[in-house]
Design an enzyme around this catalytic site. Sequence first.
Site, short mmCIF file in Angstrom:
data_model
loop_
_atom_site.label_atom_id
_atom_site.label_comp_id
_atom_site.label_asym_id
_atom_site.label_seq_id
_atom_site.Cartn_x
_atom_site.Cartn_y
_atom_site.Cartn_z
N SER A 12 1.02 -1.12 -0.12
CA SER A 12 0.10 -0.11 -0.12
C SER A 12 0.81 1.23 -0.01
CB SER A 12 -0.95 0.11 1.08
OG SER A 12 -0.34 -0.16 2.47
N ASP A 45 2.17 -10.55 -1.77
CA ASP A 45 2.73 -9.93 -0.84
C ASP A 45 4.05 -10.37 -1.19
OD1 ASP A 45 4.02 -8.94 1.24
OD2 ASP A 45 2.49 -10.01 2.58
P1 4NP Z 1 2.51 -5.51 3.16
O1 4NP Z 1 3.46 -6.46 3.21
O2 4NP Z 1 1.09 -6.08 3.65
O3 4NP Z 1 2.63 -5.39 2.00
O4 4NP Z 1 3.20 -4.41 3.93
C1 4NP Z 1 3.85 -7.26 4.76
C2 4NP Z 1 4.61 -6.64 5.49
C3 4NP Z 1 4.74 -6.99 6.69
C4 4NP Z 1 4.17 -8.37 7.02
C5 4NP Z 1 3.34 -9.05 6.33
C6 4NP Z 1 3.42 -8.39 5.04
N1 4NP Z 1 4.55 -9.07 8.45
O5 4NP Z 1 4.08 -9.98 8.40
O6 4NP Z 1 5.16 -8.24 9.12
#
Ligand code: 4NP
Length: 153
Positions: free
Chosen positions: A14, A121
Amino acid sequence: MKILVVCLGNICRSPLAEGILKSKLPENFSVDSAGTISLHEGEHPDKRAVETAESHGISIGKQKSRPITKKDFEAFDKIYCMDLSVYEDVISMAKNEEQRTKVALFLEEAEIPENNYEVFDPYWSGLDGFEKVYQLLDQASENIKTKLLNHQI
Ligand code: 4NP
């Protein structure tokens, strides 16, 4: 028109979408981003996201992660989610039908039926994953810009 883009951590997808949309839309549009979890609250975006955006001339390094709140459903006209799990979490926070109609999948609004309208992701991938996500978000943002400027949204 106020647009909020939402992912899980608000440090990878995002923030990139926020930076790209801001670079494309006129100033009467406002764009912000948020996450569904508060794990990274107050942190700047992941350095791989910052680096990828920088390589395309877009600066996102000053953004700070924040979780989505119920007030966002009043403050924003459109709330775009990066994947289905985020969408489900966001929809579950809406208090009525009017608020639910503001929520959509980013790629569905952009009419890009890739990967079930989900932006994958890149958190567990390398810089190449971030570049792929950047390209997808850039195309989607272009499509959404066209729809917005033609009053189709
Ligand atoms: P985002 O990616 O949702 O695109 O910001 C992630 C950032 C951190 C984590 C997972 C996805 N996490 O598990 O910390």
